[in-house]
Every structure is written in structure tokens, then in C-alpha cells.
Design an enzyme around this catalytic site. Sequence first.
Site, PDB file in Angstrom:
ATOM      1  N   THR A 141       0.850  -1.215  -0.176  1.00  0.00           N
ATOM      2  CA  THR A 141      -0.100   0.042   0.025  1.00  0.00           C
ATOM      3  C   THR A 141       0.950   1.334   0.173  1.00  0.00           C
ATOM      4  OG1 THR A 141      -0.031  -0.009   2.318  1.00  0.00           O
ATOM      5  CG2 THR A 141      -1.780  -1.194   1.363  1.00  0.00           C
ATOM      6  N   GLU A 145      -5.981  -3.586  -1.573  1.00  0.00           N
ATOM      7  CA  GLU A 145      -6.062  -4.822  -0.833  1.00  0.00           C
ATOM      8  C   GLU A 145      -7.372  -5.775  -1.703  1.00  0.00           C
ATOM      9  OE1 GLU A 145      -4.785  -1.526   2.094  1.00  0.00           O
ATOM     10  OE2 GLU A 145      -6.042  -1.488   0.184  1.00  0.00           O
ATOM     11  N   LYS A 184     -14.241  18.638   9.107  1.00  0.00           N
ATOM     12  CA  LYS A 184     -15.394  18.769   9.892  1.00  0.00           C
ATOM     13  C   LYS A 184     -15.142  20.145  10.451  1.00  0.00           C
ATOM     14  CE  LYS A 184     -17.624  16.482  13.813  1.00  0.00           C
ATOM     15  NZ  LYS A 184     -17.416  15.155  14.754  1.00  0.00           N
ATOM     16  N   TRP A 220     -19.619  17.934   8.665  1.00  0.00           N
ATOM     17  CA  TRP A 220     -19.099  17.195   7.467  1.00  0.00           C
ATOM     18  C   TRP A 220     -19.084  18.092   6.257  1.00  0.00           C
ATOM     19  CZ3 TRP A 220     -15.152  14.516   9.593  1.00  0.00           C
ATOM     20  CH2 TRP A 220     -15.487  13.887  10.821  1.00  0.00           C
TER      21      TRP A 220
END
Length: 536
Positions: free
Chosen positions: A177, A324, A433, A438
Site C-alpha cells: 500500500t 487490498e 469537520k 462534515w
Amino acid sequence: MMDYQLTLPALLRRADTFFGSVEIVTRLPDGSLHRSTYADLARRSAMLAAALRALGIQPGDRVATLCRNHSQHLEAYFGIPLAGAVTHTLNFRLHPDDLAYIAGHAGDRAVVVDQSLLPVLDEFRARAPFEHVLVVRDDGPPLAERLDFEVALGEADTSSFLAFEPDEKQAAAMCYTSGTTGRPKGVLYSHRAIVLHSLVCAHRDALDIGESDVVLPVVPMFHVNAWGLPYTATLVGAKQVLPGLHTDAAGLLELLADQGVTVTAGVPTVWLAVLDALDRDPRAYDLSRLRSILVGGAAAPEAMIRAFQERHGLHVVHLWGMTEMTPLGTVSKLGPALASAPDDVRRRYQLTQGRPVPLVEARAHAENGPVPWDGRTPGELEVAGPWVVSSYYGDNGLDDRFTGDGWFRTGDIVTIDPLGFVSIQDRAKDLIKSGGEWISSVALENALMGHPAVAEAAVVAVPHPKWQERPLAAVVLREGHRATGDELREHLAPHFASWWLPDAVEFVDEIPRTAAGKFRKSALRERFSSYWEGES
């Protein structure tokens, strides 16, 4: 039923038997083309397997590649697993410290490296576990004290390697990753996972790739195995076109046109550059055979999708996936249920990440449990399937991204509508935030890139003494265009609540990118971290 093993040797044998004369075209550093075939791929992959065994590589050993997109790299994709070993693609754009860590953590015993990338290797070779270095010659000087890839293949005894049959659950490939929130993590792909992934990628309602196609992966072969496209193309016998180091817009357009490419794939930043080149000279390239531009790695801006379609008659298909997940998770194919929908509805669905492909299951969770599929309620996307990782390499399943009931937490905040279409609102770490509410950075970025003066835009959260965080937009203007921050906020105002609008717009020469070509927002957050210090 037979216990037939799903393995890469079986896939390669099929290509050799039925598609032996189909071409694999590589653009060389000097711009000329190298042509080989699937018969060559099968033969040379077996030779590489034999050469690796002669060097002492054993089943289960990791063999790294530090290569661009070319035919020898494709041979490594198959030749290393034919030896029973694991192909571990290294991202040559990473920092030497990261490469040293990844190679050491994986325990790579050997590396196949392009001659032009030897300076990259030399930066971390002393800290890596490589016992053998096989160099793919390009246009550099003769090798000294290095093992030439072609010499190694020429001395190999290939008997029985194409007939080699590993267990389908044995590891065949490995990627790490990006490590944006910590150390990179290793993901092992089994033979079974890769074959199933390839079968579904070829599916009509997934990537829709068949024998008659010509496939050009712009996405690097080090990046999640070029999204699995080399494996899928080999499975179905499609002609492959590999750009080598010629991934600039003009070089790509020449290959797309001259080779009659039908399917190509890359991240949005690549296609934004290609779109700009097409807009400057729309008649210079014949792209009449190009039926599908696959875009993933980040959300594709609406303006880009519309421009390709409306100005150039080219169809963009939105994908989503992860390292993944081998990597394909969702594809935005509209299907018959939306065939008669109004244009604005169809366009809205085209902008989503789409529905999960066959054999991938998806759900979303918020703090209080599963979220409804209403297209409005956000939650973290979780996935499960036969090519979804169950634990990171060497981690023993201890990472908290693996749920107790067999699902993987992706870190993407999404909504899912009643038809099952997934819309990514943001990465969990990139949500803003502000005052307890949000804000989606992705939604703002896509809207900003719809402004005619904007080439690229990234929106990040910057600490604010009153509102906790406020959005700041970093903007790169198109060449020859001008705009002010107020103009860009006015462009956004009809589409967002006033408190969503960025409080600041900073014009920059370029936006930092990760080694995979995505925006590196962490660098922007650090750069502007004290932007509102002293305000109240």
C-alpha cells in the site's frame, strides 16, 4: 467436479495455445516499437522461471521488479510465479527509504530492474536483501558486474516449467500500500484470486475486455499489477500495448491512435493532460477505435467526463478499487434499468463509482450500525470477496481494518443508493469537520475542476480557531487562463451550502502527488497548517 486449480500457468498455457500469434507491442526508449507475441511470452516466461531456479530461487521466495511497462516486465509477471516464487512489484517513484523498508519487509531475494532505473536501485541497494540483480537492458552501455536479463534467459533450461502447477492458494504476486498513514503494508495475491479477478474483469458488465480488443494500460505495472489488465488481456488473448517510459500526453495519444487501442486505463491526472492535448488539436489523432477510457485511483471530475464525451466522442468508465482488492471493486456501468432515464440522471450515475462487480459484496457502516441504501446516508464502505485481502503480510490479521465477521474496512466514506450504486464522498482522513458538520473535499474538487480556468484542484482541511477546521482550495490554473478566488467561490455557490465554500483559495504551480499519481493532501495540509493562526 474436478478439483481444477486456478493458476497463472493455466492462464498462460491458454494464451500460448489459442493466441500464440497475437502481438504484445512495447514502445522503446528511442520511440521505436518492439513486437513480440503470446507464444514468445510463454516461452520466455518459462526461460525466466528456469533462470531464477538456477540462481537458487525457491517456491515462496519473493522476487522484486523495478521496471516500467514493457514486455520483459510482463514476462516477469508470469515467469516468477512459474518458478513458484512471488512477483513483488516495486514503485520506483518512492523514496529510497520506503523502497528499502518494503524490500526488506518482503524479504525479496532478487530483483529485475530496468537499466535506466539502476540509479534508483543504487540509492537503497545496500539496505535491501537482494542476492541477485537481473538488469533489463535498454539503450544504456554494456553491463559490468551485473547479470544481464537476456543472458540469464539464454542460458536457461526450460523443460517442464510451463507444465508447473502450483496450489491455487499459493501466493503469485505482491504489492504494498501507499503508506500515507503509516508504514506501507504488504498484500499477497494468490493464483486463485488473480484468475478469478481476471475472469470478472473480462465480464461484459465489468471492464468488458475480449479477444478483439487492444489494451493499453497507462497505469504503471507496479501499481496493483496495472489494475490486473495484463492478466486479463492474457486470459482473453487481447493485443497488449505497453508504453514504456512514453507516458506524456502526446506519446500516449500517438500510441492510442497508431495501434488502434480500444481499451485504456489510468488515473484522472493522466487523462486531464490527455484531454488538454486533445482540446488543443482535436484532429491530430484518430481515436475512432477507442471505446473505453477506464478511470480510477481517484474520483474523476464531472467536467472531464463530459468533455471527453461531448467534445471528442470518447466514453469514460469510472472504476473504484484498492491494493487490498487486487484491485477492482466497483464499475459504473448503467445497465438496462437506467437506459431510458433522463440524461441528467444517467450523467449523475456515471459519476458514481458504480456497483460492486460480481463476487464482490459491499456494505457501509456508521457509528451506530449499518447505513440504509438510500443514496443519502454516509458510512464507511466495507467489502468482502474472493480477491479481498484477509490480512496484511506479516500482520497475522491484527489490523483493525478487518472486522470480526470477515469484512474489510476500506476507509472510504460513501453513500449507496437503492440500485446499489456506490458514491464515494471522501476518504475518512480527508473529510473536513467544520463547526460539527462534515464537508466533502471530493465534491468541492470536482466542482472546481468544472471551471474552465481550472486545470487541477485539491481541497484540504486547515485548522481554524473558531470552526475546528475550514476548507482551503489549492488550485492550478490552465495555461493562458486567469481566475480569482472570489470567482471560483461564485462558481461553487449555486451548488453548495455557504458554509461548505472554501474560505481561502491558493493558486499554486502544481499539486503534490503520491508515487501513484494521486494528490498528496498531507503535504498541502502541512504547508497550510498555520494559515488561520491568530484569527478568532
